[in-house]
Design a protein around this motif. Sequence first.
Motif, PDB file in Angstrom:
ATOM      1  N   ALA A 297      35.973  49.737  51.098  1.00  0.00           N
ATOM      2  CA  ALA A 297      35.850  48.508  50.313  1.00  0.00           C
ATOM      3  C   ALA A 297      36.115  48.753  48.844  1.00  0.00           C
ATOM      4  CB  ALA A 297      34.448  47.929  50.501  1.00  0.00           C
ATOM      5  N   ALA A 298      36.011  50.035  48.402  1.00  0.00           N
ATOM      6  CA  ALA A 298      36.231  50.352  46.994  1.00  0.00           C
ATOM      7  C   ALA A 298      37.641  49.989  46.549  1.00  0.00           C
ATOM      8  CB  ALA A 298      35.989  51.839  46.747  1.00  0.00           C
ATOM      9  N   CYS A 299      38.596  49.924  47.483  1.00  0.00           N
ATOM     10  CA  CYS A 299      39.976  49.628  47.127  1.00  0.00           C
ATOM     11  C   CYS A 299      40.360  48.192  47.443  1.00  0.00           C
ATOM     12  CB  CYS A 299      40.925  50.592  47.839  1.00  0.00           C
ATOM     13  SG  CYS A 299      40.942  52.226  47.103  1.00  0.00           S
ATOM     14  N   ASP A 300      39.399  47.350  47.707  1.00  0.00           N
ATOM     15  CA  ASP A 300      39.692  45.951  47.943  1.00  0.00           C
ATOM     16  C   ASP A 300      40.018  45.266  46.618  1.00  0.00           C
ATOM     17  OD1 ASP A 300      39.370  46.105  50.622  1.00  0.00           O
ATOM     18  OD2 ASP A 300      37.320  45.340  50.666  1.00  0.00           O
ATOM     19  N   VAL A 301      41.294  44.961  46.415  1.00  0.00           N
ATOM     20  CA  VAL A 301      41.733  44.259  45.216  1.00  0.00           C
ATOM     21  C   VAL A 301      41.916  42.795  45.567  1.00  0.00           C
ATOM     22  CG1 VAL A 301      43.483  44.150  43.406  1.00  0.00           C
ATOM     23  CG2 VAL A 301      42.927  46.353  44.470  1.00  0.00           C
ATOM     24  N   HIS A 302      41.357  41.913  44.748  1.00  0.00           N
ATOM     25  CA  HIS A 302      41.485  40.486  45.014  1.00  0.00           C
ATOM     26  C   HIS A 302      42.953  40.092  45.022  1.00  0.00           C
ATOM     27  CE1 HIS A 302      41.036  36.122  44.620  1.00  0.00           C
ATOM     28  NE2 HIS A 302      39.773  36.288  44.991  1.00  0.00           N
ATOM     29  N   GLU A 303      43.310  39.204  45.941  1.00  0.00           N
ATOM     30  CA  GLU A 303      44.711  38.822  46.123  1.00  0.00           C
ATOM     31  C   GLU A 303      45.324  38.262  44.847  1.00  0.00           C
ATOM     32  OE1 GLU A 303      48.051  38.955  48.357  1.00  0.00           O
ATOM     33  OE2 GLU A 303      46.049  39.609  48.972  1.00  0.00           O
ATOM     34  N   ARG A 304      44.537  37.554  44.055  1.00  0.00           N
ATOM     35  CA  ARG A 304      45.057  36.989  42.813  1.00  0.00           C
ATOM     36  C   ARG A 304      45.353  38.070  41.784  1.00  0.00           C
ATOM     37  NH1 ARG A 304      41.434  32.126  40.717  1.00  0.00           N
ATOM     38  NH2 ARG A 304      43.048  32.234  39.131  1.00  0.00           N
ATOM     39  N   LEU A 305      44.610  39.195  41.857  1.00  0.00           N
ATOM     40  CA  LEU A 305      44.847  40.278  40.917  1.00  0.00           C
ATOM     41  C   LEU A 305      46.059  41.123  41.306  1.00  0.00           C
ATOM     42  CD1 LEU A 305      41.267  41.614  40.113  1.00  0.00           C
ATOM     43  CD2 LEU A 305      42.750  40.235  38.663  1.00  0.00           C
ATOM     44  N   LYS A 306      46.394  41.140  42.588  1.00  0.00           N
ATOM     45  CA  LYS A 306      47.518  41.958  43.043  1.00  0.00           C
ATOM     46  C   LYS A 306      48.843  41.497  42.448  1.00  0.00           C
ATOM     47  CE  LYS A 306      45.565  43.403  47.507  1.00  0.00           C
ATOM     48  NZ  LYS A 306      45.763  43.407  48.969  1.00  0.00           N
ATOM     49  N   THR A 307      48.941  40.241  42.058  1.00  0.00           N
ATOM     50  CA  THR A 307      50.190  39.712  41.540  1.00  0.00           C
ATOM     51  C   THR A 307      50.296  39.792  40.022  1.00  0.00           C
ATOM     52  OG1 THR A 307      49.237  37.479  41.487  1.00  0.00           O
ATOM     53  CG2 THR A 307      50.425  38.131  43.491  1.00  0.00           C
ATOM     54  N   ARG A 308      49.354  40.439  39.385  1.00  0.00           N
ATOM     55  CA  ARG A 308      49.413  40.579  37.937  1.00  0.00           C
ATOM     56  C   ARG A 308      49.059  42.008  37.534  1.00  0.00           C
ATOM     57  NH1 ARG A 308      45.883  36.064  35.790  1.00  0.00           N
ATOM     58  NH2 ARG A 308      46.540  35.038  37.721  1.00  0.00           N
ATOM     59  N   LEU A 309      49.527  42.436  36.386  1.00  0.00           N
ATOM     60  CA  LEU A 309      49.275  43.796  35.917  1.00  0.00           C
ATOM     61  C   LEU A 309      47.904  43.857  35.257  1.00  0.00           C
ATOM     62  CD1 LEU A 309      52.836  44.576  34.463  1.00  0.00           C
ATOM     63  CD2 LEU A 309      51.932  45.188  36.687  1.00  0.00           C
ATOM     64  N   PHE A 310      46.849  43.777  36.084  1.00  0.00           N
ATOM     65  CA  PHE A 310      45.488  43.714  35.549  1.00  0.00           C
ATOM     66  C   PHE A 310      45.051  45.028  34.913  1.00  0.00           C
ATOM     67  CE2 PHE A 310      45.276  45.078  39.943  1.00  0.00           C
ATOM     68  CZ  PHE A 310      44.386  46.130  39.924  1.00  0.00           C
ATOM     69  N   TYR A 311      45.770  46.112  35.136  1.00  0.00           N
ATOM     70  CA  TYR A 311      45.382  47.438  34.658  1.00  0.00           C
ATOM     71  C   TYR A 311      46.094  47.817  33.373  1.00  0.00           C
ATOM     72  CZ  TYR A 311      49.339  47.642  37.824  1.00  0.00           C
ATOM     73  OH  TYR A 311      50.503  47.350  38.487  1.00  0.00           O
ATOM     74  N   THR A 312      46.864  46.913  32.783  1.00  0.00           N
ATOM     75  CA  THR A 312      47.593  47.251  31.568  1.00  0.00           C
ATOM     76  C   THR A 312      46.679  47.227  30.355  1.00  0.00           C
ATOM     77  OG1 THR A 312      48.252  44.933  31.342  1.00  0.00           O
ATOM     78  CG2 THR A 312      49.789  46.431  32.416  1.00  0.00           C
TER      79      THR A 312
END
Length: 312
Positions: A297-312
């Motif tokens: 579950a630690a790698c569960d990324v929300h689907e809305r976040l997968k489409t944006r560069l949230f880690y920049t």
Amino acid sequence: MRSLRPDFRLQGYWSNLLDKLNLKALGTNYYPLCEVPGGGLQPGLQLLRECPTLLLGCDVHHAAPGSSRPSYGALVGTVDKFFSSHYTEVRAMTSRQECIPVDDMESMVREQLQAFYRYNGIPPQRIICYRDGVAHNQFEEVHEVEIHAIERACHAIEQGYQPQIVFIVEQKGGGARFFTNENGRVPGQQMGNQDPLTVVDTVVVDESTFSFHLTPHHGMKGTSRGNLYSVLRNDPNLSSDHLQRFTSQLCHLFQRCKKIVSKVAPNYNAHLAAEMWGLKEERESFSDTASVSSDAAACDVHERLKTRLFYT
């Protein structure tokens, strides 16, 4: 009385900050341009405009030396020809494992293919993958595991679906240093740093592989160090000029800064995604274990976040 004049010393700081905020808000800071037959420029990258192409960047992040915390593999895909729409997948792996397991790599590529289809309405005809952090003695393992996983993901999507695959390994430095014959920056010095966008693909490269050295930018301090790119698979038989030009263009497209970077932007994005997830788990005091399930579950990324560069 406080002056209302802007402090131009902070102009670069605010510009970079706004660039990062724009990326998190699904914005695009700039588009690439390419020449088209007959003259003129069109937005997009040439290899991405030729046919529907999925561009992937892949990297693995390891914990600090001495730690047995899990490693994290990230795969960041570009689903449009403008290098503006991205999709991110992250998986937890066994500690210190560099090669992404077949099942994890297959599931990540399958998600990327589905994201490409949702965005474009058609599957990609070509997959170009840049892989970072792999040593020469791991090429065979990467070919048997990760490239094979890409093929399995394509077959899982549709029976008989076989897009062309281009797989390129990027290695920092490459163990070589190059100099020009012209006068350097220091008076009296006979040798100088190589010019930006210098490519070396003969004599000092491995004759058994398709490889080249590329130095994308000026050396800010000391001797310039380019990267070594080794092409492990090239189904469409792209020429050296095509791949070298495309690789140099990707070094200009790192969206969170306005300078040329030392590695291709897809790998930079994958590096940031994997590193951020590793740091996130450290902050949350993730259990110190040598092995974790890839679907943790630690790698569960929300689907809305997968489409944006949230880690920049």
